[in-house]
Design a protein around this motif. Sequence first.
Motif, PDB file in Angstrom:
ATOM      1  N   LEU A  57       2.816  -7.147   8.470  1.00  0.00           N
ATOM      2  CA  LEU A  57       2.689  -6.645   7.101  1.00  0.00           C
ATOM      3  C   LEU A  57       1.271  -6.184   6.781  1.00  0.00           C
ATOM      4  O   LEU A  57       1.084  -5.205   6.054  1.00  0.00           O
ATOM      5  N   LYS A  62       2.403  -1.564   7.937  1.00  0.00           N
ATOM      6  CA  LYS A  62       2.693  -1.620   6.499  1.00  0.00           C
ATOM      7  C   LYS A  62       1.454  -1.417   5.635  1.00  0.00           C
ATOM      8  O   LYS A  62       1.578  -1.050   4.461  1.00  0.00           O
ATOM      9  N   VAL A  73       4.242 -10.720  -2.154  1.00  0.00           N
ATOM     10  CA  VAL A  73       5.357 -10.572  -1.213  1.00  0.00           C
ATOM     11  C   VAL A  73       6.000 -11.914  -0.889  1.00  0.00           C
ATOM     12  O   VAL A  73       7.187 -12.122  -1.164  1.00  0.00           O
ATOM     13  N   PHE A 115      12.368  -3.884   6.938  1.00  0.00           N
ATOM     14  CA  PHE A 115      11.082  -4.193   7.564  1.00  0.00           C
ATOM     15  C   PHE A 115      10.676  -3.101   8.558  1.00  0.00           C
ATOM     16  O   PHE A 115       9.500  -2.753   8.673  1.00  0.00           O
ATOM     17  N   SER A 119       8.398   1.381   3.751  1.00  0.00           N
ATOM     18  CA  SER A 119       6.955   1.248   3.563  1.00  0.00           C
ATOM     19  C   SER A 119       6.680   0.989   2.092  1.00  0.00           C
ATOM     20  O   SER A 119       7.505   1.298   1.226  1.00  0.00           O
ATOM     21  N   THR A 124       9.081  -3.742   0.554  1.00  0.00           N
ATOM     22  CA  THR A 124       8.856  -5.006   1.278  1.00  0.00           C
ATOM     23  C   THR A 124       9.339  -6.185   0.449  1.00  0.00           C
ATOM     24  O   THR A 124       9.928  -7.139   0.985  1.00  0.00           O
ATOM     25  N   GLN A 125       9.109  -6.144  -0.853  1.00  0.00           N
ATOM     26  CA  GLN A 125       9.627  -7.190  -1.732  1.00  0.00           C
ATOM     27  C   GLN A 125      11.155  -7.189  -1.736  1.00  0.00           C
ATOM     28  O   GLN A 125      11.780  -8.258  -1.742  1.00  0.00           O
TER      29      GLN A 125
END
Length: 460
Positions: A57, A62, A73, A115, A119, A124-125
């Motif tokens: 991440l 990312k 996150v 994942f 992006s 991601t959340q």
Amino acid sequence: MGLSPPPYQCRLNRLNKTELSPAVVRHPCWVGPTVLLCIYGFCSMMRPSEPFLTDYLTGPYKNLTTKQVTRQVFPIWAYSNLFLLIPVFLVTDILRYKPVIVLQALNYILAFLLFIFSSGIVLTQCALFIYSIGTAADVAYYSYIYSVVHPQYYQRVTSYARGAVLLGYAAGAMLGQLLVSLGGVSIYWLNVITLGSLCVALLAALLLPMPQRRMVLGGTQTDNGPLEEVVSSSCGSWVVWWLRRVSRAGRGKMRALKRLAVDCKECYSSVAVLFFCVWSAMGKCGYHQITGYVQLLWASKQPQYNFTEYNGGVEAVATLSGAAASIAVGHVALDWSVWGELFLCVFTALAAGVLYLMDLTNSIWICYGCYGLFKTIYMELITMCTFQIAQGLSRECYALVFGVNSFVGMALQSLLTAIVVNTKSLQLTITSQFLVYASYFAAMGVLFFIRGVYTLLQKR
């Protein structure tokens, strides 16, 4: 408790209402479902990318900052898991486990697709939220096997199911470490390998036999109406089966909830069982908080140049060590009713000391070693709490207690996350956060020291 065979035996049981002899049911009643469930548990937990999630991440894939990962996150998992745990627990019992296990596999696949291909912090959340749906459905995995096998096999299939999960996680972590250290494989491709393993897990979940009874809300009775004949004979008519469940969902809700409340009161009426449940919930809270943020602590301890990370190897060794400790504690000859709480006190205090050392040291190797020792201690203690709780309950209440303990643990974890991680006025560094976690386990040790001394004096 009557025998409740999987769907491929339904027609046989309707022709013969008497209980089948052990010689008839031994192989199909527990071997087949157990093997499939263990394959699912192994493949769903074989995730070589997970020990390197923080690096993935915050790295070039990312481009998130450490602060974003810590405060925006990772907390999503704790909060959403708390929100989803009770609905998923109730739906798991209503839908009879298999559909929720399939849903868990699908959620894991979708989360890792995000994942890999998404992006930005928002997506991601979203991936963490979808992932939390899968983790909330763990209750389906751990309760499913009790609804398709005879009670005489419970101890055996429980050990197999838990062993498959631990072995899968250790294998995935070690595979990830070997690919990164020796093969030069990027973390991106570790996520692709994880996705492939999850697809195999989905196939195993689809092949699981459909349970014919519930463990909590529905009691142990099976449904033998005309529509059940259609579903059982086809063994795959999920649409028809699902319509039947929906049509009956509104019937007897208040009665079921009242029975659930009475069962919950009876389960926690024993003070001895209650304190083991307290440790189980508090221990899960601290354990998930440690494992969720330990990669950030490792990143702060690592040398800046020419250092090869060994996160995967450490996770693999710690998991195998924890599995060995879990097996060993099951063979300890001790009067647990007298010494169990003091046993918890001593090893919880040891865990707190290990966390203090892990936080204060500047050596990444000492930090690695302390984490492995902490995980071993936790696995040992949670196993001890599990069989002590199981001895004080009827087997039908296991899924209920597991769900309640998990919910309390997640509530504590969400509260701890809100105070330690998301409170803007504190702005704690990762080392300060682990100092709080160490103090948390120290407080648990004090609590169980007081309780253990009281129990010992009372028994003597």
